[in-house]
Design an enzyme around this catalytic site. Structure first.
Site, PDB file in Angstrom:
ATOM      1  N   HIS A  18      -8.158  -5.070  -1.126  1.00  0.00           N
ATOM      2  CA  HIS A  18      -6.980  -4.392  -0.553  1.00  0.00           C
ATOM      3  C   HIS A  18      -6.066  -5.644   0.195  1.00  0.00           C
ATOM      4  O   HIS A  18      -4.899  -5.401   0.255  1.00  0.00           O
ATOM      5  CB  HIS A  18      -7.295  -3.200   0.140  1.00  0.00           C
ATOM      6  CG  HIS A  18      -5.933  -2.366   0.521  1.00  0.00           C
ATOM      7  ND1 HIS A  18      -5.293  -1.625  -0.587  1.00  0.00           N
ATOM      8  CD2 HIS A  18      -5.431  -1.782   1.515  1.00  0.00           C
ATOM      9  CE1 HIS A  18      -4.327  -1.034  -0.080  1.00  0.00           C
ATOM     10  NE2 HIS A  18      -4.346  -1.262   1.352  1.00  0.00           N
ATOM     11  N   ASP A  54      -9.605  -4.057  -5.418  1.00  0.00           N
ATOM     12  CA  ASP A  54      -9.094  -3.068  -4.491  1.00  0.00           C
ATOM     13  C   ASP A  54      -9.518  -1.628  -4.648  1.00  0.00           C
ATOM     14  O   ASP A  54      -9.406  -1.033  -5.762  1.00  0.00           O
ATOM     15  CB  ASP A  54      -7.482  -3.121  -4.639  1.00  0.00           C
ATOM     16  CG  ASP A  54      -7.042  -2.315  -3.475  1.00  0.00           C
ATOM     17  OD1 ASP A  54      -7.622  -1.598  -2.537  1.00  0.00           O
ATOM     18  OD2 ASP A  54      -5.710  -2.431  -3.138  1.00  0.00           O
ATOM     19  N   SER A 111       0.996  -1.206   0.017  1.00  0.00           N
ATOM     20  CA  SER A 111       0.024  -0.192   0.002  1.00  0.00           C
ATOM     21  C   SER A 111       0.933   1.135   0.025  1.00  0.00           C
ATOM     22  O   SER A 111       1.545   1.629  -0.861  1.00  0.00           O
ATOM     23  CB  SER A 111      -0.984  -0.094   1.294  1.00  0.00           C
ATOM     24  OG  SER A 111      -2.009   0.822   1.118  1.00  0.00           O
TER      25      SER A 111
END
Length: 722
Positions: free
Chosen positions: A696, A661, A575
């Site tokens: 995610h 995501d 991320s």
């Protein structure tokens, strides 16, 4: 076996002009995930990745088998008392998801003995045990399944939960009668994380998000009515503010916060009144980062407010709702007398935890999360004019490991004890109950791990010196047999954003690297919260590059101090940590043999320039606003990984992402990978691996997550172990 050539993505030039600067993006066309050509390209990339990583399959399978062997697959949580029930989880061998269970509590909840949890044994059912939610059964009809929140009414008769069956983090709210096991007919689509119930179980409260995945509306649903009749309680129109809510300690009020990482507004909603409206206590215009904890002092309704008005590491003050409401026209917001003073060396958590016995304060002391206990007598003394105290001077439970994490797991308002979760780098999670009157921790459970001997491993804290002289903490994990002789491979992990800390915690998969003689290091870089609020602020906005140079300094330290061989280094991050991976790959590709960038935020400038996309308008307080500010635009463009790829000998890079995501979209790594290949002067492969059914966090289910971790570890280990 001959590895095929990588997919060749077509180019459709798209120009973006801002502040007199024009950027030509050849791969922006990949943003449309409904385009068959995009899906075809992602499938081709997956096939190429599979071919490149085929020789890693034996190692991958071995690591997965080790994770599976060490994990006690049939496992249990410690029952937690709520009302007249004990609630707990069972995980069953062969099943992907936990099973939610409960058993009636037989004693009144006033005595300490009444809070001694029942002994739960694998494969044996307790008298009166109920399975009130079987996640495996719910997930069986879907390729992906994740719970985003769950609440049980005070009387234990109603269950509310939100589920995601695609991985896009758009949830459906559902209700279930726990007496009959039957689902209620109504449901609410496209809700956000979390759900709360009124004390009488007649109303559910939930959030919905806008097109940019920003939670901005709070709703009230009356049980037994269609969703079309739900009542909108609050809407936040400012695109830089996110909305969130949580229950007060007595579960009779909803504490509502709307804001960002630098300031917020706070409201209270009376959950006992179906017609109540949110009451604004601290307006956003005050620009104060604050959190309110309703409490009662000698029968008077009061508020303990954690805030940054006195300094970045927070203080706690005592006031009332009436006092706050009466300051609408005042120049300076008076939050009342200070109960816990600001301390440059101690970071107070965002909110205190109120119980009838005392107040629990979560604070970061010496970089370790800790729990401190504040007596109501001290609160009364401050109310009556005494000086406040420092958090470090408050008592708290003591544990043997100097590097550890402790957090409050449960603190029922009227309970005679509270529960904490404890972990360290080498100690699996433990659950302790701590009596309020005699705060000696009572061990309820240590997570069992097969084939693990703590004495075989070591955890060391060291410090690396950044280019500006800042000392950066480094955690070094290694097998006891490893000698500090500069010959070892190493994996370096980093994140460094949103004030999120990489705190001490045990992880079974890491053991597979340590057993192979690989050093595992955690770089506690600026942008995280390990050393307090200023550590975070010095790694955000126009200081963001400190995050990257800190990571490189940690890398150099591991080599210079003899922990690692300079030619056998790998890096990992996900991320915002994926942004870190992309940045260091551009800054110093020669330092690493392999990189795994998980759901990487590598096209950061493009994303932040579009307020309609996730991680955009609400993120300006993290990255700055490049739309309005030319300096921010230039600064972000100078480090955005996608726009700074250059001809270089890049390491073996695996970009791992998920099609659905909603936080860091798949398109960012999908664009980044072909640009990297175009500029690759070396022979190391660069691949894109896309999870087509995940979000995610990747695929759902514990076995699938173990496979994901085995894949990542096999990728880095295969390049640095040889």
């Amino acid at each position: 076996m001959t590895t095929p050539s990588p997919p060749l993505a077509k180019k459709i030039p798209t120009q973006r002009t801002r502040h007199g600067d024009t950027f030509c993006d050849p791969y922006e066309w990949m943003r449309d995930k409904d385009d068959p050509q995009v899906l075809e390209h992602l499938a081709a990339e997956n096939a190429y990745t599979e071919a490149v990583a085929a020789e890693q399959e034996p190692l991958r399978s071995a690591i997965y088998a080790e994770i599976k062997r060490r994990t006690v697959e049939t496992d249990l949580s410690v029952p937690a008392r709520r009302g007249s029930w004990w609630y707990f989880l069972r995980t069953i061998e062969g099943e992907q998801h936990p099973v939610f269970c409960r058993v009636p509590a037989s004693a009144e909840a006033s005595s300490l003995s009444a809070w001694t949890p029942p002994e739960v044994t694998a494969g044996e059912t307790l008298p009166g045990e109920e399975t009130y939610f079987n996640t495996n059964a719910e997930a069986s009809a879907h390729p992906f399944y994740s719970l985003g929140g769950m609440a049980v009414s005070e009387d234990g008769t109603l269950l509310a939960y939100v589920e995601d069956t695609s991985g896009d983090e758009h949830f459906t709210l559902r209700l279930r009668n726990l007496q009959t096991g039957q689902a209620l007919p109504e449901s609410v689509e496209n809700v956000h994380y979390g759900v709360h119930l009124s004390p009488d179980g007649k109303r559910a409260y939930y959030l919905t998000a806008d097109a940019a995945w920003r939670p901005h509306r709070l709703w009230q649903h009356t049980v037994g009515t269609p969703a079309t009749q739900d009542r909108l309680l609050l809407e936040i129109t400012d695109v830089t503010q996110w909305l969130g809510a949580g229950l007060s300690a007595d579960r009779r009020q909803l504490v509502i916060e709307s804001g960002n990482s630098e300031w917020n507004a706070t409201r209270l909603l009376d959950l006992t009144d179906p017609a109540a409206e949110p009451q604004l206590l601290v307006p956003a215009e005050r620009r104060v980062l604050n959190s309110v904890a309703p409490c009662e002092v000698d029968g008077e309704a009061m508020l303990l407010i954690t805030h940054n008005q006195q300094g970045p590491n927070n203080a706690v003050s005592l006031t009332t709702a009436e006092a706050l409401l009466g300051q609408a026209g005042s120049d300076q917001l008076d939050l009342g007398p200070t109960v816990i003073q600001h301390d440059d060396a101690v970071k107070l958590d965002d909110s205190v935890i109120v119980t009838a016995a005392q107040v629990l304060v979560e604070a970061r002391i010496s970089a370790n999360p800790s729990v401190r206990m504040l007596s109501w007598d001290t609160v009364r003394q401050v109310r009556d004019g005494a000086a406040g105290v420092k958090a470090a001077s408050l008592p708290g439970p003591v544990f043997e490991d100097t590097m550890h994490t402790i957090s409050v797991e449960q603190a029922s308002y009227d309970a005679p004890l509270f529960r904490v979760r404890y972990s360290s780098w080498l100690v699996p999670d433990r659950i302790y109950d701590i009596p309020h009157q005699d705060p000696v921790p009572i061990l309820r459970r240590e997570t069992p791990v097969n084939d693990y001997h703590r004495e075989d491993y070591r955890a060391v804290r060291e410090w690396a010196t950044a280019p500006d002289g800042t000392e950066v903490p480094v955690t070094v994990l290694h097998h006891k047999d490893l000698r500090r002789d500069g010959t070892h491979p190493a994996v370096i992990y980093g994140y460094g954003s949103y004030e999120i800390s990489n705190d001490p915690g045990f992880a079974v998969p890491r053991l597979s690297l340590l057993d192979r003689g690989i050093v595992y290091a955690i770089a506690h870089v600026r942008g995280g919260g390990e050393l307090g609020r200023l550590w975070y602020q010095n790694g955000k906005k126009l200081h963001k590059k400190n995050t990257f140079t800190d990571f490189l300094a940690v890398t150099d330290h591991l080599v210079d101090s003899g922990w690692a061989d300079a030619t056998r280094l790998a890096a990992m991050g996900g991320s915002a940590g994926g942004l870190l991976m992309g940045a260091v790959a551009n800054l110093a590709p020669e330092k690493y043999r392999a990189i795994v960038a998980q759901v990487p935020f590598v096209d950061s400038l493009t994303t932040i320039l579009d307020p309609e996309m996730p991680l955009s308008a609400g993120e300006w307080e993290e990255w700055g606003n490049p739309i309005e500010d030319p300096e921010v635009y230039r600064y972000m463009k100078s480090y955005s990984p996608y726009e700074n790829v250059r001809p270089a000998r890049y390491p073996a890079i695996a970009a791992v992402t998920s099609l659905h995501d909603t936080r860091v979209m798949y398109v960012e790594p999908a664009k980044w990978v072909p640009v990297l290949r175009e500029h690759q002067l070396g022979q190391a492969p660069i691949v894109l691996k896309t999870e087509l059914d995940g979000g995610h966090g990747g695929a759902s289910g514990r076995y699938e997550k173990w496979k994901d971790r085995a894949w990542d570890y096999a990728w880095v280990a295969s390049f640095i172990s040889a």
